[in-house]
Design a protein around this motif. Structure first.
Motif, PDB file in Angstrom:
ATOM      1  N   ILE A  16       0.691  -1.144   0.083  1.00  0.00           N
ATOM      2  CA  ILE A  16      -0.048   0.078   0.039  1.00  0.00           C
ATOM      3  C   ILE A  16       0.686   1.255  -0.141  1.00  0.00           C
ATOM      4  O   ILE A  16       0.537   2.247  -0.668  1.00  0.00           O
ATOM      5  N   ARG A  17       1.947   1.403   0.708  1.00  0.00           N
ATOM      6  CA  ARG A  17       2.789   2.566   0.984  1.00  0.00           C
ATOM      7  C   ARG A  17       3.425   2.540  -0.337  1.00  0.00           C
ATOM      8  O   ARG A  17       3.736   3.904  -0.838  1.00  0.00           O
ATOM      9  N   THR A  18       4.082   1.479  -1.068  1.00  0.00           N
ATOM     10  CA  THR A  18       4.599   1.612  -2.396  1.00  0.00           C
ATOM     11  C   THR A  18       3.733   2.141  -3.404  1.00  0.00           C
ATOM     12  O   THR A  18       3.986   3.202  -4.281  1.00  0.00           O
ATOM     13  N   LEU A  19       2.510   1.582  -3.535  1.00  0.00           N
ATOM     14  CA  LEU A  19       1.505   2.067  -4.454  1.00  0.00           C
ATOM     15  C   LEU A  19       1.099   3.434  -4.195  1.00  0.00           C
ATOM     16  O   LEU A  19       0.734   4.205  -5.111  1.00  0.00           O
ATOM     17  N   GLU A  33      10.288  -2.478  -6.856  1.00  0.00           N
ATOM     18  CA  GLU A  33      10.421  -1.541  -5.945  1.00  0.00           C
ATOM     19  C   GLU A  33      10.432  -2.065  -4.426  1.00  0.00           C
ATOM     20  O   GLU A  33      10.988  -1.545  -3.615  1.00  0.00           O
ATOM     21  N   LEU A  34       9.854  -3.194  -4.125  1.00  0.00           N
ATOM     22  CA  LEU A  34       9.747  -3.906  -2.883  1.00  0.00           C
ATOM     23  C   LEU A  34      10.794  -4.649  -2.695  1.00  0.00           C
ATOM     24  O   LEU A  34      10.955  -5.244  -1.506  1.00  0.00           O
ATOM     25  N   LYS A  35      11.634  -4.901  -3.482  1.00  0.00           N
ATOM     26  CA  LYS A  35      12.889  -5.681  -3.627  1.00  0.00           C
ATOM     27  C   LYS A  35      12.441  -7.082  -3.043  1.00  0.00           C
ATOM     28  O   LYS A  35      12.994  -7.683  -2.226  1.00  0.00           O
ATOM     29  N   SER A  36      11.483  -7.549  -3.709  1.00  0.00           N
ATOM     30  CA  SER A  36      10.695  -8.920  -3.485  1.00  0.00           C
ATOM     31  C   SER A  36      10.607  -9.755  -4.716  1.00  0.00           C
ATOM     32  O   SER A  36      10.631  -9.175  -5.764  1.00  0.00           O
TER      33      SER A  36
END
Length: 475
Positions: free
Chosen positions: A258-261, A276-279
């Motif tokens: 949610i924070r990334t979006l 972006e999440l490095k996952s």
């Protein structure tokens, strides 16, 4: 008691369940505070044969205590507290047996069912046994289960591969209010706000009835926002974390998404999000995204290239409360009366423009109605150029069976929007790029979606259709 606002289709389906000549198993789900419990309580006016509510974030012993307390409330003897859910539901069966066999209609309501699954107690298995072995044999039973933990409800009930497989007779997701329903709700509480103010309230609180219930009709919207988010009491300041704690047992990875979006104006593909999440872009990420979509927290917009592509869909934060929180509240320190001091600043105006685009995406049916294409088969999607530099994206495209495609441009303003040459040229460039790159053989119609309409000017006559804020308030 308050009257039910909106929910016409849900009420119709519940009434049909009451009047049916067969046993009914109803499953409601939807995000926290959306009005699930209120709907059931108002529909049945507390005329339940049995009702209990799970303890959110409670331990297993708390759930059994809540069950025992509910049994006592409904006049049933409890010789001992159950040691497991199988025993508990057998107790409930024996308690209700006489009433059910007399032919009297029995409404059984288990609210916040996912909470009962504390410590892996397999409440779903016990519910399945209760229904399959007994309740499903009586056409005077209406068994209602409800849960805010939508992912749990879908995995363990709706898509169950165990005892609840294909047992639900009425599946009922409860979604946030539309703009029209928010308007009706506020009118029922004697608010005297125009539609521009209601739109701005929707930008902050979304269509969540509980959040709207906190508004004071004797205060302006600005005063309400300051009181709920920026005062010393800041009643809504802790709601963001509570929301995700309620929905998911392990909320942090969901909050990261949610924070990334929330930082992305145009949304992100799954591949971009994973980077972006490095996952890893794997099934775990896919499942979390699916869970967030089911909770009406994010939207999955399919995209078009030469064909509609769901795999490369764009994910976008569509929960307006979360977007507001991440933009203005999620800071180390925020001054009191922040909203009053900063209203009409570039930062807030930019947020309003972004949020209005997402509100329009949430009201596609109302846009189609305004364009008088309700009866025409359509596809709605987003488009992002893979060629144009700088990057080109169109958030709302309505592809129609009559071989017209509405290329929608959304503009938020406090008054009429003035369409100037440079902006008109940009719209035409995006429209032409879309047609060329997709190879779509439809006539592109430029559609302006504004708040107060497009001001008369040189380029007004060059657009094919308009939609205004008032159109979004259609039922």
């Amino acid at each position: 008691m308050e009257t039910i606002i909106g929910r016409e289709s849900e009420i119709k389906r519940l009434k049909a369940a009451v009047e049916s000549a067969k046993p009914e198993f109803v499953a409601l789900y939807g995000r926290r505070r959306v009005g699930k419990t209120f709907l059931i309580n108002q529909m049945f006016k507390n005329q339940f044969a049995f009702k209990m509510t799970g303890v959110i974030e409670g331990k297993l012993r708390d759930q059994f205590t809540a069950f025992a307390d509910a049994m006592c409330d409904y006049g049933f003897d409890m010789p001992e507290q159950p040691k497991g859910w199988m025993q508990a539901f057998i107790m409930l069966k024996h308690a209700l047996k006489q009433k059910v066999e007399s032919g009297e209609q029995c409404v059984i309501f288990i609210d916040e069912l996912p909470a009962l699954d504390a410590e892996g107690s397999n409440v779903a298995g016990a519910v399945g046994y209760f229904w399959n072995s007994w309740a499903s044999q009586y056409d005077n039973i209406i068994f209602i289960i409800c849960g805010s933990a939508t992912s749990w409800m879908i995995t363990n009930v709706i898509d169950s591969k165990g005892g609840l497989h294909d047992r639900i007779t009425v599946e009922m997701p409860i979604h946030p209010f539309t703009l029209k329903e928010v308007e009706s709700y506020l009118e029922s509480r004697h608010f005297v706000w125009n539609r521009q103010m209601i739109l701005q309230a929707y930008m902050v609180f979304g269509g969540i009835p509980y959040y709207l219930s906190l508004l004071d009709p004797e205060e302006s919207l600005v005063q309400n926002v300051d009181r709920l988010f920026f005062s010393q009491d800041m009643q809504m300041r802790r709601e963001f974390r509570r929301l995700f704690n309620t929905l998911y047992k392990n909320p942090d990875k969901y909050i990261d998404i949610i924070r990334t979006l929330g930082k992305s104006r145009r949304g992100m593909t799954r591949e971009e999000l994973a980077k972006e999440l490095k996952s890893a872009n794997n099934g775990h990420l896919g499942k979390r995204l699916e869970d967030l979509v089911h909770c009406d927290l994010i939207r999955k917009n399919v995209v078009r290239e030469k064909e509609i592509k769901r795999k490369d869909a764009i994910y976008q934060l569509c929960d307006f409360f979360s977007l507001f929180y991440l933009t203005f509240i999620d800071r180390a320190e925020v001054e009191q009366q922040y909203w009053a001091h900063h209203i009409n600043t570039p930062e807030i105006n930019s947020w309003m423009g972004l949020t209005y685009e997402r509100i329009c995406l949430a009201h596609i049916q109302q846009i189609k109605h305004a364009l008088r294409i309700d009866a025409i088969s359509t596809l709605s999607y987003s488009w992002r150029s893979k060629i144009a530099k700088p990057a080109v994206q169109i958030d709302i495209i309505i592809e129609r069976a009559d071989r017209i495609v509405n290329v929608c441009e959304v503009k938020y303003s406090h008054g009429e929007y003035e369409l100037k040459k440079d902006e008109y040229d940009k719209i035409c460039k995006r429209s032409n790029a879309f047609i060329q790159e997709t190879g779509l053989r439809h006539a592109p119609w430029i559609t302006m979606i504004t708040t107060a309409g497009v001001a008369q000017g040189k380029y007004t006559g060059m657009i094919q259709s308009q939609v205004k804020l008032d159109d979004l308030f259609a039922i």
